[in-house]
Every structure is written in structure tokens, then in C-alpha cells.
Enzyme design. Structure first.
Site, PDB file in Angstrom:
ATOM      1  N   ASP A 108      40.878  -8.000  18.000  1.00  0.00           N
ATOM      2  CA  ASP A 108      42.003  -7.094  18.210  1.00  0.00           C
ATOM      3  C   ASP A 108      41.432  -5.797  18.775  1.00  0.00           C
ATOM      4  O   ASP A 108      40.410  -5.310  18.310  1.00  0.00           O
ATOM      5  CB  ASP A 108      42.719  -6.834  16.891  1.00  0.00           C
ATOM      6  CG  ASP A 108      43.868  -5.861  17.065  1.00  0.00           C
ATOM      7  OD1 ASP A 108      44.713  -6.130  17.925  1.00  0.00           O
ATOM      8  OD2 ASP A 108      43.899  -4.855  16.343  1.00  0.00           O
TER       9      ASP A 108
ATOM     10  N   THR B 139      42.691  -2.505  19.009  1.00  0.00           N
ATOM     11  CA  THR B 139      42.816  -1.293  18.204  1.00  0.00           C
ATOM     12  C   THR B 139      42.104  -1.463  16.869  1.00  0.00           C
ATOM     13  O   THR B 139      42.358  -2.401  16.127  1.00  0.00           O
ATOM     14  CB  THR B 139      44.294  -0.964  17.961  1.00  0.00           C
ATOM     15  OG1 THR B 139      44.962  -0.890  19.216  1.00  0.00           O
ATOM     16  CG2 THR B 139      44.430   0.351  17.229  1.00  0.00           C
TER      17      THR B 139
ATOM     18  N   ASP C 283      42.485  -5.208  11.871  1.00  0.00           N
ATOM     19  CA  ASP C 283      42.668  -4.277  10.754  1.00  0.00           C
ATOM     20  C   ASP C 283      44.124  -3.969  10.491  1.00  0.00           C
ATOM     21  O   ASP C 283      44.448  -3.310   9.512  1.00  0.00           O
ATOM     22  CB  ASP C 283      41.913  -2.970  11.008  1.00  0.00           C
ATOM     23  CG  ASP C 283      42.476  -2.193  12.196  1.00  0.00           C
ATOM     24  OD1 ASP C 283      43.276  -2.775  12.959  1.00  0.00           O
ATOM     25  OD2 ASP C 283      42.123  -1.011  12.359  1.00  0.00           O
TER      26      ASP C 283
END
Length: 820
Positions: free
Chosen positions: A325, A327, A576
Site C-alpha cells: 500500500d 500511503t 496500515d
């Protein structure tokens, strides 16, 4: 579906209360005050506490039992006691070796437990509980029945409860029910432990705590440290099962054979029988597997990496695709507003229809939007930092951000009393495909900048068509902070032949630009996930070709992981955010950042507590070291098992005395297997783990064991014909021992490849140890080893050399004939 703020204002229930994570640990909350200090104390005294133990590791008694009470320890223990009764202590040395091995295993696992437990405390989620009107973070185990637990995006419901406050609260219960769509919760609705918040916020009263919350028990059990159910350990268990099947009939035959051959000396019969049975047991293989895993946990713990499920170390070693991912993984969590570009439509302050808003007005709108969300994400936090909320604007309703719809919104009332509705989100979602502003946005995206659209809507926020026909007001340009270690980490994966796939909810071009700055191969060819085929096979083909995918929904992330797995890939997923939870759960290995949401940390097998993406290569390397080295030393142990079983069968069929006493094989095992295996198991190893562990090990162990057994028995038979008179038996045994030692050394030399200076030194040191035993008088007597004459010892050497050459040929042939 309504997104308007809904808050219960009833008087607090005497059993009311609850918890979830928040940053402001001492902010006084309006509305429901939660339990009082006296009520909390009363519930604690009644035992109404969430006392389900959340353990990251096995208990000390479990560790001791697992290392002491094993099948093979029982076999060796019985034989040890028998030998103490009928033979000198040197024939019982194998028992002391088992004691030492067991102690080493227990000590290493206890060290690993200490490391894991300390890291688990650091990584433990601390829900925010409101008591006496004050919100504070507390450990999960201190929640009491009736506590008021606050919830925000990414928070995990840690106990069962009933919703008291809801502000667009959407809860994902897929981990419990399998239902993919988030559920909108209103006051009075139930929430279950194990579910998590995907949008909005609120609070709930804890109605079931401790062991009454069954789903909490399941979550605890699922996230508990385990030492089993890995491919490696399953393979070893399968091998040990085969060994047991071979051992039982062989041992029975050996007992009968030696009783007949040594009928005039039952003590000698017992010694020879035990000497044949003991080496069949690959006792050190299980020990070294446990030790290697435990040391891996300790090494990773020093790098602030929490391994929540031990097989994750092994799994990551097998990974050939890692999904990232953007970000929080490639970029740091924070962002900065670099520019706000006004667009030519919308309403300005006091302006008429069609007038363009001025910069000051847009700034006030952005500030008001920031204050509408009590738990802003990174993008909104950057806007809040740049545009403080105006005190004279009021937010009357809010639409929380959702990664599925990719925008948020708020209904605002200006000081003049004028009401307006605003949306803030992805431009390519809010604007029609032919809007001219998209070209300008594309240019910004190619620079790696993130762009949000501020647009006015005339629809109510609870209207499912709220995003249709919006009037754009401004573009908010955000700059993302790249992780300084991300480029090196991506380069490591490329060098290790691990394909990296960047999967993000952001604009594909923007994501590709960020990945390109970090040097990701194929970053220039981006794919908009909205164009991906729904068919799993077609999606898998597209995923294998591409490297960067944007505008991916949470469900698509999950589907993409499944599509890659359908092609035989072992997939790791890092993330996250709450939008990564489903994919993290379905991936072979889920890796969460320590700063990630409670939900991601709960489902991930590995948590990087230091939030450093650069730790990931260390985890991969540790897994490869463990798996590759265990496979390497398994060859040593199983060659010994094969030649021991075959030697016993040859003795039984020939009706001769077994050639070795236990002391001989203890010496050989220590020098050619025990000591070398310990060093080889802990050495660096970068080779990616492959499947078919059992097949790959046995294809080498069987032919090597057969060659060793036949050559050793041939030397023994030749020696029986060569020596006569007193001392003949010791001379025969010494010649056979010499042959078996030299062949075993050659097996060690093969297994130790590729050679390094220390591996060559290890092999030579073991050879020197045997030479010292052979030439030192008191060691000769202790181990009953004495080479007599010159012709038979040189014959033993010649047979060993021939067998070693055959072993080398067989080793190479098997590798070509039966590729793994």
C-alpha cells in the site's frame, strides 16, 4: 442510509460505558460521561473485568512440556536408563546429549518468549474509555462491564457492546460474518468484538467482557503465537512419522537378532541392540528447528519486529509477490498542502450563482471541513494544519471519509446563516470523465502529487446520489513525504526476484509517479483498478503484467490477493489503514505498521513496531535463513537415520553382531551431525524457500544413506574375515567406524556447500577431532577405538573413498533426475 450525526443524550445507564483508541488522552467529552470511578471500582470488585489474557507467546509450562515430553525423548530416555544399568557410562553418553539438547531448546524458546512478550506490550492496542466524562487510553484488560468505549476509523471493537453514540458509524463485520459490506450502526445497535470501524465514529457500552465475549476469544486464539502448522514443521512431522514406522519393526528384529547372536552374554546383546536403535532417532532435527525459529524471533525482536504468528517467518521466506500500500508504506503518514487552485464554478461568499469562490472563502470552507471530523486522516490533517477551522462556522451534519466511496463531506452553516453542503475527495470520482479540470489534475499526478477536489453539492448528505452534479470549487494539492528507506527496500526485493506490486486507493498516475521516484520497475505503466476485469483468471494475468495499480477499493485489494494466489504465488501484503484489513487477512503473510490502525495490527502476522519499511528485508532474510538451513541440516540427520535402519536390517539378515556400540555412534553423530548442524542452522542463507520440503530432503537422504550403510557393512564383513583372536571385535568395529566416519564427513562436506572460510574450517575441525580421538591413548580406551595393523585400516579408507565418489555421483544425478 443516513450519515447525520446521531448522539444519545439520555441519562447514563448505571451499567453504561466502553473503549477504543484516540490521541487526546485527557479531553473532556460532551454527552454520555461514562462510568464514574466508584462504579468502575465496584465492577472490578465483582470481577466484571475484560480479563481474557492476550498472549503473544506460549506459557513457560507449555514450552517445557513441548521440549521435554516428546516421542523420541521417551525412546531415548528408556534406552538411556537401560544402558546405565548394563554398560559403562561412555555407552550412555547419548542420554546426556539429549538432556543438553532439550535444555538448549527450552532456553532459546524462553528467550524468544521474553522478546515477544515485551514487544507485544509495546504493540498492544489501548482503547479509549470515557469515565467521569474524561476520555483516556487504557489497556484492553482493564475494561469493565458497562464501560463506554469510543470508536473511530480503524478502531477494533475489543468487547461486545451496544452503540450509544453514532456519527456516520460504519462497521465492517466481515472477519466474523463474512459479509463484505460495512454495516451502518445507530444507537441501540449491537457491535461484536473482532469487528472494526471503516468510517465515522461513536461510542458503545460494553455488554460482554472477558470470556463471555466469544468473538474476543476467537480473536485472541487467532492472533496467539504458535510454533506449529507451518509447512516446514508439518514436513518434519511427516518425516518423523515415516521414521517411526521404520524403527519399530527394525528395532524388534535387531533385539531378536542380537539376543540370538550374543546368547552367552545378554549384557553385550543389549549394548549392541541399543547401539543399533539410538542412531535411528533424528532427535536433533526437531530441536534445531525450534532453536532456529526462536533465534529468528529474537533477532527480529531486536529490530522492533513483532512476530505474532511464528510460521510467518517461514511464510515470508517463501513469498514471491509483495503487495504494497502506498500511503504509510512507501510514503510517510504526514502530508503537506503545497497549493490550492481555484476553479471557475461554485458559489463565493455573498456571490451569486456561477461566481468563482475567492481564496479566503475556500480557506474557511476547508477549515470548517477539518473541524467536522474528530479523527482526520492524513490528507485532512494536512488541510487542518494549513487552514485552522473558523470559530463562527457550524457543522450541522457530516459524511465521514470512506475508502470505498473516496470522499467525505459536511453540511456547514455560515455566520450569515446560509447553509451549504461540501464534498472533499478524489477528483476522478467526483467529476465526470470529460471535465476539463481532469487534464490539469493529470499533470499534477504525474509529478507524484496528490490532488483532492473541493466541490459544492446541492443534495443532502444522506442522499446516495450526493456526489452527482457537484460544482467544483478548488483543487487541494498535497505533497507526500517519501520514506527514505523505501527505494533501498524495493531494490532488495528486485534483487531477490520478489515482484513488488503497489496497490493503492489513490490516483493511479500519482501512485506511479511516487513508485517511479523510488525506482520500482514498471512504475511507468500504471493501471486504474476500475478498468480491471472482474474474472479472477483475467485479473491475475493483468496483475502479473502490471506493477502499479490505483483507485483500488478495499474489496478489490482482497480480490487481487486471491487472484495472485490462484496462480500459485505466495503473497505478502503490507498496509496500515483500515482499507487494507481484508487483504491483510487473506494474504499468505500480512505485515502491518506499528502506527497502523488497531484492525490492521490485529489481523497481521507481522507488525513493524518501528514503522520502518526497511525492516521487511530483514524479516525475509531471517525466514530464508531458517528454512534454507533447516533443510540443509535435515539432510545430515536423515542420512544417519537411513544408514542406521539399513545397517540394522543387514545385521538382522546376516545374523552377525551389530558392529557398533552406542559410544561409537555418539562420537560420529557429534562430529558429523550435531556440532556442524548447529552452526549450519544459524548461518546466513539468502535462497528463497521452495515447496516440497519432504521430497527434496528425502531424494538426497535415501541414496546417501544406502551408500553409507552398504559401504560400512562391507568394511565390517571384510574386517571380520581379516581379524582373529583376542581383540578382533574391537578391531572390526574400529575399521567399520573409520569407513562410516569418512563417508559421513563427505556428506557433511556436500551439505556445507557453497564453501566459505568458516565452513571449510568447520569440516576440517570435525575431522581433526576424530584424528585426536584415534591417536590419543585414553580416548582410544574411552571410545573403544583402536586401528590395528595397516592393511585393514587402509582398506577401510579405500572403501570410504570409493563410496564417497559414488556418493558425489549420486548426489549430482539425483539433483538432475528428481528436480524439486
Amino acid at each position: 442510509m443516513t450519515y447525520r450525526a446521531e448522539t444519545a443524550v439520555d441519562e447514563p445507564d448505571p451499567d453504561g460505558g466502553a473503549a477504543s483508541a484516540l490521541t487526546d488522552a485527557a479531553a473532556r467529552r460532551p454527552g454520555h460521561p461514562g462510568l464514574s470511578t466508584a462504579e468502575v471500582a465496584e465492577r472490578v470488585s465483582r470481577g466484571e473485568v475484560n480479563d481474557v489474557p492476550v498472549r503473544s507467546s506460549r506459557s513457560t509450562p507449555d514450552i517445557i512440556r513441548a521440549n521435554v515430553f516428546t516421542r523420541f525423548n521417551a525412546i531415548i530416555g528408556i534406552l538411556f536408563v537401560i544402558m546405565l544399568a548394563v554398560a559403562p557410562i561412555q555407552d550412555a553418553l547419548f542420554g546426556f546429549v539429549i538432556v543438553a539438547n532439550t535444555a538448549i531448546g527450552i532456553i532459546q524458546e524462553l528467550r524468544a518468549k521474553k522478546t515477544l512478550d515485551s514487544l507485544a506490550v509495546i504493540g498492544e492496542a489501548k482503547p479509549t474509555v470515557r469515565r467521569d466524562g474524561v476520555a483516556a487510553e487504557i489497556p484492553v484488560g482493564e475494561i469493565v462491564l458497562g464501560d463506554l468505549v469510543e470508536l473511530g476509523p480503524g478502531d477494533k471493537c475489543v468487547v461486545d457492546g451496544e452503540v450509544v453514540e453514532a456519527d456516520g458509524l460504519e462497521v465492517d463485520e466481515s472477519l466474523l460474518t463474512g459479509e463484505a459490506d460495512p454495516v451502518l450502526k445507530r444507537p441501540g445497535d449491537q457491535v461484536m468484538s473482532g469487528s472494526f470501524v471503516v468510517a465515522g465514529g461513536g461510542a458503545f457500552t460494553a455488554t460482554k467482557v472477558g470470556r463471555e465475549a466469544y468473538a474476543a476469544q476467537l480473536a485472541e486464539e487467532a492472533s496467539r503465537f504458535t510454533l506449529v502448522h507451518s509447512e516446514l514443521r508439518s514436513g518434519i512431522s511427516q518425516i518423523l512419522k515415516y521414521v517411526t514406522w521404520m524403527m519399530v519393526p527394525t528395532a524388534i528384529g535387531l533385539v531378536i537378532s542380537q539376543s540370538v547372536v550374543e546368547k552367552n552374554d545378554w549384557r553385550e546383546a543389549v549394548r549392541r541392540m541399543v547401539g543399533g536403535i539410538v542412531p535411528m532417532v533424528p532427535e536433533g532435527l526437531v530441536l534445531l528447528t525450534s532453536v532456529a525459529f526462536a533465534i529468528g524471533v529474537i533477532r527480529l525482536g531486536r529490530k522492533q519486529c513483532l512476530v505474532q504468528e511464528l510460521p510467518a517467518i517461514e511464510g515470508l521466506a517463501r513469498v514471491d509477490v509483495v503487495c504494497l500500500d502506498k500511503t504509510g508504506t512507501l510514503t510517510e503518514g504526514g502530508m503537506d498542502v503545497t497549493e490550492v487552485r481555484l476553479l471557475g464554478s461554485g458559489d463565493s461568499a455573498g456571490g451569486g450563482e456561477g461566481d468563482a469562490p475567492d481564496e479566503a472563502y475556500v480557506g474557511r470552507v476547508l477549515g470548517a471541513l477539518g473541524t467536522s471530523d474528530p479523527r482526520p486522516n492524513a490528507s485532512l490533517q494536512a488541510i487542518i494544519d494549513a487552514y485552522p477551522g473558523p470559530a463562527d462556522w457550524e457543522c450541522t451534519a457530516a459524511l465521514p471519509f470512506s475508502s470505498a466511496r473516496k470522499y467525505s463531506g459536511a453540511a456547514l452553516t455560515e455566520p450569515s446563516g446560509e447553509a451549504s453542503g461540501w464534498l472533499l475527495g478524489a477528483p476522478d470520482v467526483l467529476l465526470p470523465a470529460d471535465d476539463p479540470a481532469l487534464g490539469e489534475i493529470e499533470d499534477l499526478n504525474t509529478q507524484g502529487l496528490r490532488v483532492l477536489l473541493l466541490a459544492r453539492t446541492e443534495r443532502e448528505l444522506d442522499d446516495e446520489r450526493v456526489a452527482e452534479g457537484v460544482r467544483p470549487a478548488a483543487l487541494v494539492v498535497l505533497e507526500q513525504r517519501l520514506r527514505p528507506d523505501a527505494a533501498d527496500t524495493l531494490r532488495y526485493f528486485a534483487e531477490q526476484n520478489v515482484a513488488a506490486k503497489v496497490i493503492s486507493g489513490d490516483n493511479a498516475v500519482s501512485v506511479g509517479a511516487v513508485a517511479g521516484k523510488l525506482g520500482l520497475p514498471g512504475a511507468e505503466h500504471t493501471v486504474d483498478a476500475r478498468q480491471l476485469p472482474a474474472d479472477r483468471e483475467e485479473m491475475a494475468s493483468a496483475l502479473e503484467k502490471g506493477a502499479v495499480f490505483g483507485r483500488v477499493t478495499p474489496q478489490q485489494k482482497r480480490d487481487m490477493v486471491g487472484a495472485l494466489q490462484s496462480r500459485g504465488h505466495t503473497v505478502a501484503m503490507t498496509g496500515d489503514g483500515v482499507n487494507d484489513v481484508l487483504a491483510l487477512k487473506d494474504a499468505d503473510i500480512g505485515v502491518s505498521m506499528g502506527s497502523g490502525s488497531e484492525a490492521t495490527r490485529a489481523v497481521a502476522q507481522i507488525v513493524l513496531l518501528n514503522n520502518s519499511f526497511s525492516t521487511l528485508p530483514s524479516v525475509v532474510a531471517e525466514g530464508r535463513r531458517v528454512i534454507g538451513n533447516i533443510e540443509r541440516v535435515a539432510n545430515l540427520f536423515l542420512v544417519k537415520t537411513v544408514y542406521s535402519v539399513l545397517l540394522a536390517l543387514l545385521v538382522v539378515c546376516s545374523q552377525v553382531s551389530y558392529p557398533f556400540l552406542p559410544r561409537h555412534l555418539t562420537l560420529l553423530s557429534t562430529l558429523t551431525i550435531g556440532v556442524p548442524a548447529f552452526f549450519l542452522a544459524l548461518a546466513p542463507n539468502k535462497e528463497r524457500a521452495r515447496p516440497n520440503f519432504v521430497r527434496r530432503v528425502m531424494r538426497y537422504a535415501i541414496p546417501a544413506g544406502v551408500i553409507a550403510a552398504v559401504a560400512t557393512f562391507a568394511t565390517y564383513l571384510v574386517a571380520r574375515g581379516h581379524y582373529t583372536g583376542e581383540g578382533a571385535r574391537d578391531a572390526e568395529t574400529s575399521a567399520a567406524t573409520l569407513t562410516l566416519f569418512l563417508i559421513s564427513m563427505w556428506v557433511l562436506a556436500i551439505v556445507a556447500r557453497p564453501y566459505t572460510w568458516w565452513r571449510i574450517g568447520l569440516v576440517l575441525t570435525m575431522a581433526l577431532g576424530f584424528v585426536i580421538v584415534v591417536v590419543t591413548p585414553w580416548l582410544q580406551d574411552f571410545f573403544a577405538l583402536k586401528l590395528v595393523g595397516t592393511s585393514m585400516p587402509w582398506t577401510a579408507v579405500g572403501i570410504a573413498v570409493a563410496a564417497s565418489l559414488l556418493l558425489e555421483v549420486a548426489w549430482r544425478w539425483v539433483g538432475r533426475r528428481f528436480p524439486a
